[in-house]
Design a protein around this motif. Structure first.
Motif, mmCIF file in Angstrom:
data_model
loop_
_atom_site.group_PDB
_atom_site.id
_atom_site.type_symbol
_atom_site.label_atom_id
_atom_site.label_comp_id
_atom_site.label_asym_id
_atom_site.label_seq_id
_atom_site.Cartn_x
_atom_site.Cartn_y
_atom_site.Cartn_z
ATOM 1 N N ALA A 194 8.224 6.958 2.573
ATOM 2 C CA ALA A 194 8.235 8.242 3.529
ATOM 3 C C ALA A 194 7.223 9.087 2.829
ATOM 4 C CB ALA A 194 9.541 9.002 3.058
ATOM 5 N N ARG A 195 6.677 8.807 1.508
ATOM 6 C CA ARG A 195 5.268 9.620 1.299
ATOM 7 C C ARG A 195 4.293 8.854 0.943
ATOM 8 N NH1 ARG A 195 9.202 10.321 -3.178
ATOM 9 N NH2 ARG A 195 8.816 9.376 -5.135
ATOM 10 N N GLY A 196 4.314 7.630 0.987
ATOM 11 C CA GLY A 196 3.229 6.831 0.489
ATOM 12 C C GLY A 196 2.183 6.682 1.627
ATOM 13 N N PRO A 197 1.048 6.490 1.484
ATOM 14 C CA PRO A 197 -0.176 5.956 2.550
ATOM 15 C C PRO A 197 0.082 4.889 3.405
ATOM 16 C CG PRO A 197 -0.863 5.132 0.485
ATOM 17 C CD PRO A 197 0.561 5.847 0.059
ATOM 18 N N SER A 198 -0.458 4.944 4.401
ATOM 19 C CA SER A 198 -0.439 3.628 5.442
ATOM 20 C C SER A 198 -1.766 3.120 5.751
ATOM 21 C CB SER A 198 0.550 4.166 6.542
ATOM 22 O OG SER A 198 -0.233 5.207 7.367
ATOM 23 N N ILE A 199 -1.699 1.806 5.928
ATOM 24 C CA ILE A 199 -3.043 1.142 6.403
ATOM 25 C C ILE A 199 -3.197 1.693 8.058
ATOM 26 C CG2 ILE A 199 -3.044 -0.560 4.838
ATOM 27 C CD1 ILE A 199 -2.107 -2.711 6.954
ATOM 28 N N THR A 200 -4.576 1.627 8.305
ATOM 29 C CA THR A 200 -4.806 1.999 9.702
ATOM 30 C C THR A 200 -4.492 0.510 10.619
ATOM 31 O OG1 THR A 200 -7.348 0.823 9.401
ATOM 32 C CG2 THR A 200 -6.922 3.204 8.865
ATOM 33 N N PRO A 201 -4.070 0.920 11.613
ATOM 34 C CA PRO A 201 -3.722 -0.044 12.791
ATOM 35 C C PRO A 201 -4.505 -1.227 12.894
ATOM 36 C CG PRO A 201 -3.096 2.046 13.703
ATOM 37 C CD PRO A 201 -3.812 2.570 12.516
ATOM 38 N N PHE A 252 15.240 3.617 -3.336
ATOM 39 C CA PHE A 252 13.985 4.153 -3.902
ATOM 40 C C PHE A 252 12.921 3.773 -3.091
ATOM 41 C CE2 PHE A 252 10.583 3.122 -6.699
ATOM 42 C CZ PHE A 252 10.429 4.187 -7.495
ATOM 43 N N LEU A 253 12.907 2.457 -2.569
ATOM 44 C CA LEU A 253 11.595 2.161 -1.789
ATOM 45 C C LEU A 253 11.459 2.939 -0.298
ATOM 46 C CD1 LEU A 253 11.686 -1.705 -2.207
ATOM 47 C CD2 LEU A 253 10.318 -0.286 -3.545
ATOM 48 N N ALA A 254 12.760 3.198 -0.003
ATOM 49 C CA ALA A 254 12.453 4.145 1.266
ATOM 50 C C ALA A 254 11.877 5.382 0.899
ATOM 51 C CB ALA A 254 13.833 4.260 1.985
ATOM 52 N N ARG A 255 12.172 6.010 -0.184
ATOM 53 C CA ARG A 255 11.458 7.411 -0.549
ATOM 54 C C ARG A 255 10.286 7.149 -0.775
ATOM 55 N NH1 ARG A 255 16.405 7.646 -3.436
ATOM 56 N NH2 ARG A 255 15.462 7.054 -5.577
ATOM 57 N N GLN A 256 9.721 6.135 -1.386
ATOM 58 C CA GLN A 256 8.439 5.802 -1.808
ATOM 59 C C GLN A 256 7.662 5.757 -0.425
ATOM 60 O OE1 GLN A 256 7.913 6.538 -5.217
ATOM 61 N NE2 GLN A 256 6.545 4.663 -4.970
ATOM 62 N N TYR A 274 0.899 -1.114 0.063
ATOM 63 C CA TYR A 274 0.064 0.016 -0.237
ATOM 64 C C TYR A 274 0.721 1.264 0.090
ATOM 65 C CZ TYR A 274 -4.071 2.807 1.578
ATOM 66 O OH TYR A 274 -5.031 3.698 1.399
ATOM 67 N N ALA A 275 2.085 1.319 0.832
ATOM 68 C CA ALA A 275 2.587 2.287 1.037
ATOM 69 C C ALA A 275 3.623 2.544 -0.319
ATOM 70 C CB ALA A 275 3.687 2.321 2.339
ATOM 71 N N LEU A 276 4.180 1.187 -0.809
ATOM 72 C CA LEU A 276 5.293 1.313 -1.617
ATOM 73 C C LEU A 276 4.873 1.582 -3.114
ATOM 74 C CD1 LEU A 276 8.012 -1.266 -0.149
ATOM 75 C CD2 LEU A 276 8.180 1.216 0.062
ATOM 76 N N LEU A 277 3.773 0.957 -3.485
ATOM 77 C CA LEU A 277 3.092 1.156 -4.639
ATOM 78 C C LEU A 277 2.347 2.207 -5.076
ATOM 79 C CD1 LEU A 277 1.810 -2.479 -5.247
ATOM 80 C CD2 LEU A 277 4.242 -1.645 -6.059
#
Length: 242
Positions: free
Chosen positions: A136-143, A130-134, A82-85
């Motif tokens: 950092a600005r990607g969305p995250s799923i709820t806990p 590259f993935l670390a940069r993705q 979810y965060a990386l893609l």
């Protein structure tokens, strides 16, 4: 993260089995991969060429072919994907798609930089940066969604949706909606996929079908047969021989 290089010039012909992970393949060779099938809703009418691939959590039966294969492969949890893609696994719609469709020109730039590197460790480092940069600005799923996914995995898919909802303090309807939007599957389908994955591994290891059905929480062999047919497009006997 793993790197693969074809040293003997043998063409790749790989049948893809659904698994509880989003698989990302960054192609580094000169020829694109071709995908046959790989769509849960409807079979593809002709092979689709892609330099890099993303296989969602539960694609339809698919076959991936290629020549002179050189690539990096990653298996991502749905939360990480979810965060990386940059998109929810739900938007992948149960398919094998081109990574360029998600990352645009960044995919081509990354692929060219990684292909130009000669050492695998350098390649892994480039992808990792590259993935670390993705991330950092990607969305995250709820806990709550992350916790329910972890519970499904920990229990090998042998869980009840009502109990999952109670564990996070949500109604069944709210869990169904939030989980489906962020994971890409309903909680019930996710549990079925995780259970199928463990059963498929046991079948390919040569186990007895009846014993595997009992050990993995299926009502009987017919129940296992239906799930294998739904996920893999073949019978348990055929799956064992893959």
């Amino acid at each position: 993260m793993a790197g693969f290089r074809d040293r003997v010039g043998r063409a790749l012909d790989l049948r893809v089995l659904p698994q509880p992970a989003v698989v990302v393949v960054i192609g580094l060779g000169n020829d694109p991969f071709t995908v046959e099938g790989g769509t849960a809703q409807r079979p593809a009418t002709r092979p689709n060429p892609h330099p890099s691939l993303v296989a969602s959590l539960s694609p339809g039966p698919a076959r991936i072919r290629g020549r002179d294969v050189e690539c990096i492969e990653m298996c991502l949890s749905p939360g990480t994907a979810y965060a990386l893609l940059g998109v929810s696994p739900h938007e992948l719609a149960g398919a094998v798609v081109g990574l360029e469709d998600l990352w645009g020109r960044q995919e081509r730039q990354l692929r060219e930089r990684v292909a130009a590197a000669t050492a695998w460790q350098e390649r892994f480092a480039l992808v990792g940066e590259f993935l670390a940069r993705q991330a950092a600005r990607g969305p995250s799923i709820t806990p709550e969604v992350a916790g329910v996914w972890d519970t499904i995995v920990a229990h090998r898919g042998r869980v009840r949706v009502a109990e999952l909802a109670a564990s996070c303090g949500w109604s069944r309807k709210r869990l169904w909606s939030r989980f489906s939007a962020q994971i890409g599957l309903t909680p019930k389908r996710a549990a079925m996929l995780v259970r199928f994955d463990h059963a498929a591994q046991a079948l390919r290891a040569g186990g007895n079908t009846a014993d595997i059905a009992l050990a993995h929480g299926y009502a009987d062999q017919s129940h296992l047969h239906r799930d294998v047919l739904a996920f893999a497009g073949c019978t348990p006997t055929a799956l064992a021989g893959l």
